[in-house]
Write an enzyme that holds these catalytic residues in place. Structure first.
Site, short mmCIF file in Angstrom:
data_model
loop_
_atom_site.label_atom_id
_atom_site.label_comp_id
_atom_site.label_asym_id
_atom_site.label_seq_id
_atom_site.Cartn_x
_atom_site.Cartn_y
_atom_site.Cartn_z
N ASN A 116 -5.67 9.49 2.98
CA ASN A 116 -5.10 8.94 1.74
C ASN A 116 -4.75 7.48 2.01
OD1 ASN A 116 -3.71 8.32 -0.57
ND2 ASN A 116 -1.91 9.57 -0.10
N LYS A 161 -3.75 5.33 -0.06
CA LYS A 161 -2.72 4.84 -0.98
C LYS A 161 -3.15 3.49 -1.58
CE LYS A 161 0.63 7.27 1.80
NZ LYS A 161 2.02 7.62 1.97
N HIS A 190 0.96 14.20 -5.51
CA HIS A 190 1.51 13.56 -4.31
C HIS A 190 2.98 13.25 -4.57
CE1 HIS A 190 2.25 10.70 -1.10
NE2 HIS A 190 1.18 11.20 -0.50
C1 PEP Z 1 0.50 10.95 2.64
O1 PEP Z 1 0.76 9.92 2.05
O2 PEP Z 1 -0.05 11.88 2.06
C2 PEP Z 1 0.88 11.05 4.05
C3 PEP Z 1 0.79 12.19 4.65
O3 PEP Z 1 1.31 9.87 4.64
P1 PEP Z 1 1.66 9.68 6.20
O4 PEP Z 1 0.58 10.33 7.00
O5 PEP Z 1 1.68 8.19 6.39
O6 PEP Z 1 2.98 10.32 6.44
#
Ligand code: PEP
Length: 358
Positions: free
Chosen positions: A9, A11, A94
């Site tokens: 992801n 983002k 999310h």
């Molecule tokens: C996410 O945003 O879905 C996530 C798991 O982020 P991170 O791995 O940075 O905690």
């Protein structure tokens, strides 16, 4: 047996140059990855990623969608538009969308439905906040988030859903859930699904998300109800992301070692019972087992031990066969990954195969 899935992801972290380096970096290391791998890119980069991954086994996903098919919804993107760029998956629910954009469980359920109706596979994120965990409400929160979706679309729809358990307190914080904490919630989720449909519960992939990285992926993915990971920060660097993807290969190696040890154990036991020491009691003769079990006791002990090892050997054989068939399908697509990597080789700069996060 469920496939292992690793999803990145990104983002809101991307640029055209960074996407090119990151995707090419991932593709260059995909040859020996046996997990199913996908990257969820921001909308403006779907087209670019679609082109870069063409002909490879790497898959594309989006990070959000609108519940409507088309119309006057300025700034929104529909499932059909996402599909138009070759994406097969979309993240829904999310925690950042739930907390920053007010997405309730009802909205998440509608988005899940919109994705499935159009043929996209939703990655349905559920998870509790720190407060909710500390006040003992983890199961109640998970239950509410999941049952709201089941109520709207029915349990059968879960044949096309990937669940991602993401404890909110672990996302982007470096505070990963322990394998025991994660496994407990994953088992709870599976049992919840099983209360509606046992078969679907056994087949639904449940990924863990929340500060998963190259260092902790193996122990998390090795838990019986954890089928892979949804990765945020560590998905922005090709090398880190690939190491997580390869955690499943490590699982293969561990099973292989156990398999060989079981085989040696079985051979030893058979020799003891039928070879030189035809008298099983004599094999343990003056030893502890002999005195504890006697000749008959030792014989039945050896018999039971052989049966247990044989069952374990059978299980590891099935697991290895499963991994081998997975490896083969990856190898089949490896050919096209290689040719694509060669084509874009001059554009690939290993040192920049990452997207800086904000
Ligand atoms: C996410 O945003 O879905 C996530 C798991 O982020 P991170 O791995 O940075 O905690």
């Amino acid at each position: 047996m469920r496939n292992t899935i690793v999803a990145g992801n990104w983002k809101m972290n991307a640029s055209k140059d960074a996407v090119k380096s990151l995707v090419n970096g991932i593709l260059s290391g995909m040859g020996d990855v046996s997990a199913e791998v996908l990257v969820c890119a921001p909308f403006p980069y779907l087209s670019q990623v679609e082109t870069l991954i063409s002909g490879s086994s790497l898959m594309l996903g989006a990070q959000n969608l609108n519940v409507n098919v088309s119309g006057a919804f300025t700034g929104e993107v529909s499932a059909e538009m996402i599909k138009d760029f070759g994406a097969k998956h979309v993240i829904v629910g999310h925690s950042e969308r739930r907390s920053l954009y007010g997405e309730t469980s009802e909205i998440v359920a509608k988005k899940t439905k919109a994705a499935i109706d159009s043929g996209l596979t939703p990655l349905l994120c559920i998870g509790e906040s720190l407060d909710q965990r500390e006040s003992g409400n983890t199961e109640a929160v998970i239950s509410e988030q999941l049952t709201t979706v089941v109520r709207l679309i029915g349990i059968e729809a879960f044949k096309n859903i990937i669940i991602a358990y993401e404890p909110v307190w672990a996302i982007g914080t470096g505070m990963t859930a322990t394998p025991e904490q994660a496994q407990a919630v994953h088992m709870f989720i599976r049992n919840l699904l099983a209360s509606s449909n046992q078969d679907i519960a056994e087949k639904t992939p449940i990924l863990y998300g929340g500060s998963m990285n190259a260092g902790n992926a193996l122990e998390l993915i090795s838990c019986p109800d954890i089928d892979g990971g949804l990765i945020g920060g560590a998905a922005l660097k090709a090398e880190d992301f690939l190491q997580i993807c390869k955690a499943v290969n490590m699982t293969f190696q561990i099973i292989l070692v156990v398999h060989v040890l079981l085989a040696l154990g079985l051979v030893g036991l058979i020799l003891i019972q039928h070879g030189k020491g035809a008298d099983a009691g004599a094999a343990f003769g003056s030893g502890a087992a002999g005195s504890v079990f006697g000749a008959r006791g030792a014989h039945s002990f050896l018999y039971k031990l052989t049966a247990i090892l044989a069952i374990c050997f059978f299980v590891t054989s099935i697991s290895l066969a499963y991994f081998a068939s997975n490896e083969r399908s990856v190898a089949d697509s490896g050919q096209s990954i290689m040719s694509q990597t060669v084509m874009s080789d001059d554009a690939f700069d290993e040192d920049t195969s990452e997207i800086p996060s904000n």
